[in-house]
Enzyme design. Structure first.
Site, PDB file in Angstrom:
ATOM      1  N   GLY A 145     -41.787   7.245 -39.303  1.00  7.30           N
ATOM      2  CA  GLY A 145     -40.217   6.185 -39.696  1.00  7.30           C
ATOM      3  C   GLY A 145     -39.627   7.352 -40.896  1.00  7.30           C
ATOM      4  CD1 TRP A 148     -36.678   9.879 -35.735  1.00  2.00           C
ATOM      5  CD2 TRP A 148     -34.943   8.814 -37.629  1.00  2.00           C
ATOM      6  NE1 TRP A 148     -35.371   9.548 -34.578  1.00  2.00           N
ATOM      7  CE2 TRP A 148     -34.273   8.989 -36.069  1.00  2.00           C
ATOM      8  CE3 TRP A 148     -34.513   7.839 -38.246  1.00  2.00           C
ATOM      9  CZ2 TRP A 148     -33.402   8.517 -36.236  1.00  2.00           C
ATOM     10  CZ3 TRP A 148     -33.534   7.754 -38.370  1.00  2.00           C
ATOM     11  CH2 TRP A 148     -32.376   8.009 -36.901  1.00  2.00           C
ATOM     12  CG  HIS A 149     -35.395   8.815 -42.368  1.00  2.00           C
ATOM     13  ND1 HIS A 149     -36.571   7.527 -42.003  1.00  2.00           N
ATOM     14  CD2 HIS A 149     -33.958   7.605 -42.421  1.00  2.00           C
ATOM     15  CE1 HIS A 149     -35.782   6.049 -41.750  1.00  2.00           C
ATOM     16  NE2 HIS A 149     -34.995   6.356 -42.167  1.00  2.00           N
ATOM     17  N   GLY A 150     -36.828  13.310 -42.676  1.00  2.00           N
ATOM     18  CA  GLY A 150     -36.164  14.215 -42.734  1.00  2.00           C
ATOM     19  C   GLY A 150     -38.080  14.758 -42.315  1.00  2.00           C
TER      20      GLY A 150
END
Length: 292
Positions: A145, A148-150
């Protein structure tokens, strides 16, 4: 899928849609954008001019900013969806009054946390294969997770820290819940739980604000070591309180106390929000979530 059908203008809830959109723009323009003018002091190398106490203050302000930014974005989307005949689920449900990290993830970015549970946690086995495997699944899901943002070490650290919070609290939750049922201790226990969750969540937001892992660690270290700063940056605390106040009011004062039907004050509340977001909007900044 059930909502994909012919739409009729007479069925559009214009008033509810307007409330959502006004609220969303207010939290973005007045709250998040104005708080951003204060939290820019957290950027590298500006944070070197912050005293230890100001680093703590900016960290909490960024917690309010990122919430206001994300919540505002989601509220606008929900309002626009209503105009087109689609009722989208709420995405943020007062996350900063959560009494556990597990509860936090049922209140914060609900669409993402639901997706992670449905398509990662459950397929990995969830909690069906023993305690050790459950903890491993939680760490894997939260780590992914974060990524997923970077694809950066800071985002991975953010995810793993949340995974660690979830793993550490899990065996103690039954005992804590038991203490919370004691009438004399209940208010203190609940307040302490909310405070701990908010402090920990705020602490790891620094990895979002400073995607460079070394800068994030440097900022955190400066929070615990009082360094001499020749020309410290000035943080206007009154302004900080004013801009953060809507988030605090939303979380800690129930809406039924703010809206008394017989006084018919609700239109004035929305009018005040519309006025503030027009005349006191902060400098233009893109939604934080656009970078993900």
């Amino acid at each position: 899928m059930a909502q994909i059908q012919p739409k009729f203008l007479s069925e559009v809830p214009f008033v509810e849609a307007a409330k959502r959109i006004v609220t969303g723009y207010f939290f973005k323009l007045f709250v998040a954008n104005n708080l951003n003018t204060l939290t820019t002091n957290m950027d590298y190398p500006l944070y070197h001019a912050l005293r230890s106490s100001d680093r703590w203050l900016c960290l909490f302000l960024y917690s309010y900013q990122i919430y206001a930014d994300f919540f505002g974005y989601s509220a606008i989307a929900i309002g626009l969806g209503l105009l087109f005949g689609y009722r989208l689920p709420i995405n943020f449900n007062l996350p900063y009054i959560s009494r556990s990290f597990a509860e936090f993830w049922t209140r914060w970015h609900i669409s993402l946390s639901t997706w992670l549970r449905t398509y990662l946690y459950i397929p990995l086995g969830g909690n069906r294969h023993g305690q050790g495997r459950t903890y491993l699944n939680v760490m894997i899901v939260m780590g992914l997770g974060g990524l997923w943002h970077g694809a950066g070490l800071s985002y991975l650290a953010w995810g793993l820290m949340h995974g660690l919070f979830l793993v550490i609290e899990r065996p103690f939750l039954p005992m804590i819940e038991g203490l919370s049922t004691v009438a004399t201790l209940r208010p203190v226990i609940l307040a302490a739980r909310m405070l701990v969750v908010f402090l920990c969540v705020s602490f790891v937001w620094v990895f979002f604000k400073l995607p460079n892992f070394e800068h994030a660690i440097d900022y955190l270290c400066g929070m615990f070591v009082d360094q001499s700063v020749p020309n410290p940056a000035r943080i206007y605390r009154i302004l900080a309180l004013i801009y953060a106040l809507p988030v605090l009011i939303q979380h800690f004062i129930p809406s039924e106390r703010l809206v008394v039907p017989r006084l018919k004050l609700e239109p004035y509340f929305y009018g005040a929000m519309a006025a503030l977001m027009l005349v006191e909007a902060g400098p233009d900044t893109a939604f934080i979530y656009f970078q993900f």
